[in-house]
Design a protein around this motif. Structure first.
Motif, PDB file in Angstrom:
ATOM      1  N   ASP A  66       0.657  -2.317  -4.879  1.00 42.90           N
ATOM      2  CA  ASP A  66      -0.563  -3.073  -5.211  1.00 42.90           C
ATOM      3  C   ASP A  66      -1.792  -2.188  -5.035  1.00 42.90           C
ATOM      4  N   VAL A  67      -1.733  -1.344  -4.005  1.00 43.14           N
ATOM      5  CA  VAL A  67      -2.852  -0.451  -3.712  1.00 43.14           C
ATOM      6  C   VAL A  67      -2.316   0.965  -3.564  1.00 43.14           C
ATOM      7  N   VAL A  68      -2.907   1.913  -4.249  1.00 43.01           N
ATOM      8  CA  VAL A  68      -2.615   3.319  -3.966  1.00 43.01           C
ATOM      9  C   VAL A  68      -3.800   3.874  -3.170  1.00 43.01           C
ATOM     10  N   ALA A  69      -3.518   4.279  -1.939  1.00 41.55           N
ATOM     11  CA  ALA A  69      -4.521   4.932  -1.105  1.00 41.55           C
ATOM     12  C   ALA A  69      -4.321   6.424  -1.322  1.00 41.55           C
ATOM     13  N   LEU A  70      -5.251   7.033  -2.043  1.00 43.72           N
ATOM     14  CA  LEU A  70      -5.007   8.375  -2.580  1.00 43.72           C
ATOM     15  C   LEU A  70      -5.694   9.469  -1.766  1.00 43.72           C
ATOM     16  N   ALA A  71      -4.897  10.171  -0.964  1.00 43.95           N
ATOM     17  CA  ALA A  71      -5.416  11.370  -0.296  1.00 43.95           C
ATOM     18  C   ALA A  71      -5.187  12.585  -1.183  1.00 43.95           C
ATOM     19  N   ASN A  72      -4.062  12.584  -1.899  1.00 40.65           N
ATOM     20  CA  ASN A  72      -3.697  13.719  -2.759  1.00 40.65           C
ATOM     21  C   ASN A  72      -4.705  13.861  -3.907  1.00 40.65           C
ATOM     22  N   LYS A  73      -5.715  14.733  -3.693  1.00 39.88           N
ATOM     23  CA  LYS A  73      -6.780  14.858  -4.696  1.00 39.88           C
ATOM     24  C   LYS A  73      -6.282  15.510  -5.979  1.00 39.88           C
ATOM     25  N   GLU A  74      -5.146  16.254  -5.865  1.00 37.92           N
ATOM     26  CA  GLU A  74      -4.585  16.922  -7.034  1.00 37.92           C
ATOM     27  C   GLU A  74      -4.215  15.916  -8.119  1.00 37.92           C
ATOM     28  N   THR A  75      -3.882  14.673  -7.727  1.00 39.69           N
ATOM     29  CA  THR A  75      -3.529  13.651  -8.717  1.00 39.69           C
ATOM     30  C   THR A  75      -4.666  13.455  -9.713  1.00 39.69           C
ATOM     31  N   MET A  76      -5.897  13.295  -9.217  1.00 43.66           N
ATOM     32  CA  MET A  76      -7.017  13.054 -10.135  1.00 43.66           C
ATOM     33  C   MET A  76      -7.405  14.338 -10.863  1.00 43.66           C
ATOM     34  N   VAL A  77      -7.276  15.487 -10.198  1.00 50.60           N
ATOM     35  CA  VAL A  77      -7.652  16.757 -10.826  1.00 50.60           C
ATOM     36  C   VAL A  77      -6.677  17.099 -11.968  1.00 50.60           C
ATOM     37  N   CYS A  78      -5.381  16.911 -11.708  1.00 47.95           N
ATOM     38  CA  CYS A  78      -4.366  17.318 -12.697  1.00 47.95           C
ATOM     39  C   CYS A  78      -4.076  16.227 -13.718  1.00 47.95           C
ATOM     40  N   ALA A  79      -4.210  14.983 -13.309  1.00 45.62           N
ATOM     41  CA  ALA A  79      -3.704  13.896 -14.150  1.00 45.62           C
ATOM     42  C   ALA A  79      -4.614  12.677 -14.108  1.00 45.62           C
ATOM     43  N   GLY A  80      -5.919  12.898 -14.008  1.00 48.56           N
ATOM     44  CA  GLY A  80      -6.865  11.788 -13.883  1.00 48.56           C
ATOM     45  C   GLY A  80      -6.688  10.699 -14.938  1.00 48.56           C
ATOM     46  N   PRO A  81      -6.680  11.073 -16.231  1.00 52.86           N
ATOM     47  CA  PRO A  81      -6.548  10.031 -17.257  1.00 52.86           C
ATOM     48  C   PRO A  81      -5.236   9.249 -17.134  1.00 52.86           C
ATOM     49  N   MET A  82      -4.146   9.941 -16.762  1.00 47.15           N
ATOM     50  CA  MET A  82      -2.856   9.247 -16.599  1.00 47.15           C
ATOM     51  C   MET A  82      -2.912   8.276 -15.434  1.00 47.15           C
ATOM     52  N   MET A  83      -3.534   8.713 -14.345  1.00 50.57           N
ATOM     53  CA  MET A  83      -3.587   7.871 -13.141  1.00 50.57           C
ATOM     54  C   MET A  83      -4.447   6.636 -13.407  1.00 50.57           C
ATOM     55  N   ARG A  84      -5.580   6.839 -14.067  1.00 57.41           N
ATOM     56  CA  ARG A  84      -6.449   5.687 -14.353  1.00 57.41           C
ATOM     57  C   ARG A  84      -5.733   4.694 -15.267  1.00 57.41           C
ATOM     58  N   ARG A  85      -5.030   5.236 -16.269  1.00 56.98           N
ATOM     59  CA  ARG A  85      -4.330   4.357 -17.210  1.00 56.98           C
ATOM     60  C   ARG A  85      -3.215   3.583 -16.498  1.00 56.98           C
ATOM     61  N   ALA A  86      -2.455   4.283 -15.644  1.00 56.89           N
ATOM     62  CA  ALA A  86      -1.346   3.619 -14.932  1.00 56.89           C
ATOM     63  C   ALA A  86      -1.888   2.508 -14.034  1.00 56.89           C
ATOM     64  N   ILE A 124       0.849  -1.206   0.000  1.00 62.28           N
ATOM     65  CA  ILE A 124       0.000   0.000   0.000  1.00 62.28           C
ATOM     66  C   ILE A 124       0.876   1.244   0.000  1.00 62.28           C
ATOM     67  N   SER A 125       0.564   2.164  -0.879  1.00 62.70           N
ATOM     68  CA  SER A 125       1.251   3.455  -0.876  1.00 62.70           C
ATOM     69  C   SER A 125       0.218   4.532  -0.560  1.00 62.70           C
ATOM     70  N   LEU A 126       0.351   5.145   0.608  1.00 62.83           N
ATOM     71  CA  LEU A 126      -0.562   6.237   0.974  1.00 62.83           C
ATOM     72  C   LEU A 126       0.034   7.531   0.441  1.00 62.83           C
ATOM     73  N   GLN A 127      -0.699   8.168  -0.449  1.00 61.67           N
ATOM     74  CA  GLN A 127      -0.210   9.391  -1.088  1.00 61.67           C
ATOM     75  C   GLN A 127      -0.870  10.589  -0.424  1.00 61.67           C
ATOM     76  N   ALA A 128      -0.123  11.243   0.471  1.00 64.99           N
ATOM     77  CA  ALA A 128      -0.697  12.338   1.262  1.00 64.99           C
ATOM     78  C   ALA A 128       0.203  13.574   1.285  1.00 64.99           C
ATOM     79  N   ILE A 129       0.967  13.768   0.191  1.00 60.14           N
ATOM     80  CA  ILE A 129       1.665  15.050   0.025  1.00 60.14           C
ATOM     81  C   ILE A 129       0.607  16.035  -0.448  1.00 60.14           C
ATOM     82  N   VAL A 130       0.697  17.288  -0.033  1.00 55.79           N
ATOM     83  CA  VAL A 130      -0.319  18.256  -0.438  1.00 55.79           C
ATOM     84  C   VAL A 130       0.080  18.928  -1.764  1.00 55.79           C
TER      85      VAL A 130
END
Ligand code: NAD
Ligand code: MG
Length: 387
Positions: A115-135, A93-99
């Protein structure tokens, strides 16, 4: 034991994560902790959680950090390259909680190595949603939202079919200025804006909650996480923050997720998924909870929500621009160079400017970095001309 990495361990989410871990230390093998410049806090967490490695933001802090951890068998490294390397360590599990935007690239890398990305950093989906989903799809990585609203939505959607979702209803506390007249918002200070009535959070997200930019970000985050049409996303103000969000289905049924406003719930859910854990939440007492209130958001007082709709309609890199403009406008507000209400005008100007740019449609980290940097310059220049 699950191998865990915590990015942004010294922040508000990181601290709540440490509290959840402390309830059952044998369950997790902490591989990496990363922090910004609060060395004392990172050292305290390292003593409590015995990670194999810690990474700090600034190379100039390396010697001081090593001194704080001397005698302990912990690798210490510093700087951006070390941070990105840490995201490449294999973990469960990688908890992503950098602001902020600073946390986008580590999330994208983690999608390929955890195996699991626990995503707190909402900027990831806002800035790079399609990239994150594809990865995540490419590496069969499970993406679990840690933002409370999106964790709630995820839980309401378990076992459901996406075509049967009619509405996604995000709840908003309304922030500290819910009942403040628009005229008074011109003169509010960063300290007033940072005092959130319900949730204990980092300073930046607290101010974003006061301007409803946080909710605006969450609309885009929902769109990208669940691949839902923007017109199906609604926001309702619910000051008690007991309902964390809701899903409306085609038969008119509404599924709501309720609980006390405590991030330990969403963090514990992601850390133990698909099991549930007792993360130490207070229990709701319905005899004490006499009412739940709802009201529509005031679109005039809080233009951020309309701007999120505009960014979703523009699509492409509009989310990247939206976030960069909002982060830069927040910096200018914190430096007292613009007022609280000026932030939305700058984001709107940046979105208008985006329609004139030719960024193409190929996604890469380099392009995200360029768009982020160019938007910040645009916002600063626009502000210095206008104010
Ligand atoms: P915070 O400011 O309390 O902590 C941020 C962490 O990121 C700290 O460890 C800090 O040192 C680190 N950091 C900041 N800039 C960095 C950089 N350039 N390089 C490396 N590390 C850096 O923030 P937070 O409130 O914990 O929020 C973290 C993320 O989670 C944000 O994206 C926020 O929107 C999201 N989130 C937070 C909450 C909450 O309750 N706090 C709720 C939902 C979502
Ligand atoms: Mg939230």
């Amino acid at each position: 034991m699950k191998r865990l990495a915590v990015f942004g361990a010294t922040g508000s989410i990181g601290g709540t994560c440490a509290q959840v871990l402390a309830r059952d230390p044998a369950k997790f093998d902490v591989v990496v902790l990363t922090g910004g410049r609060n060395l004392a806090r990172l050292a305290e967490l390292a003593r409590a959680l015995s990670p194999r490695a810690v990474v700090i933001q600034d190379e100039s802090d390396l010697a001081a950090m090593r001194a704080l951890l001397s005698g302990m068998d912990i690798e210490v490294s510093a700087g951006r390259a070390a941070l990105l390397d840490a995201a490449r360590r294999p973990v469960d599990i990688s908890l992503q909680a950098i602001v902020g935007f600073a946390g986008v690239e580590t999330s994208l890398i983690a999608a390929a190595h955890a195996d699991v990305v626990a995503l707190a950093n909402k900027e990831t989906m806002v800035c790079a949603g399609p990239m994150m989903r594809r990865a995540c799809a490419q590496h069969a990585t499970t993406l679990l939202p840690v933002d409370s609203e999106h964790s709630a939505l995820f839980q309401c959607l378990l076992g459901e079919k996406m075509p049967e979702v009619e509405r996604m209803i995000l709840t908003a506390s309304g922030g500290p200025f819910l009942n403040t007249p628009l005229a008074e918002l011109h003169s509010v200070t960063p300290a007033q804006a940072a005092s959130h009535p319900r949730w204990e959070m980092g300073m930046r997200i607290s101010i974003d909650s006061a301007s409803l930019f946080n909710k605006a970000m969450e609309m885009i985050e929902a769109r990208e996480l669940f691949d839902i049409a923007p017109e199906k996303i609604e926001v309702v103000v619910h000051p008690q923050s007991i309902i964390h969000s809701m899903i409306g289905f085609v038969d008119g049924a509404i599924m709501a997720h309720m609980g006390p406003p405590d991030m330990a719930g969403a963090i514990g859910y992601a850390l133990y998924y698909p099991d549930r854990c007792d993360a130490g939440l207070a229990r709701l007492d319905f005899s004490a909870l006499s009412r739940l209130d709802f009201q529509p958001p005031d679109a005039q007082k809080f233009p951020a929500l309309g701007l999120a709709t505009k960014a979703m309609t523009l699509s492409g890199f509009a989310g990247t621009v939206f976030n960069a403009a909002k982060e830069q406008a927040l910096d200018l507000f914190l430096e007292n160079r613009i007022s609280f209400v000026d932030m939305s005008g700058l984001v709107e100007a940046a979105l208008d400017d985006y329609t004139r740019q030719k960024w193409g449609d190929a996604w890469s980290v380099e392009k995200l970095n360029s768009i982020d940097a160019q938007t910040r310059v645009f916002v600063t220049e626009t502000a210095s001309k206008a104010f």
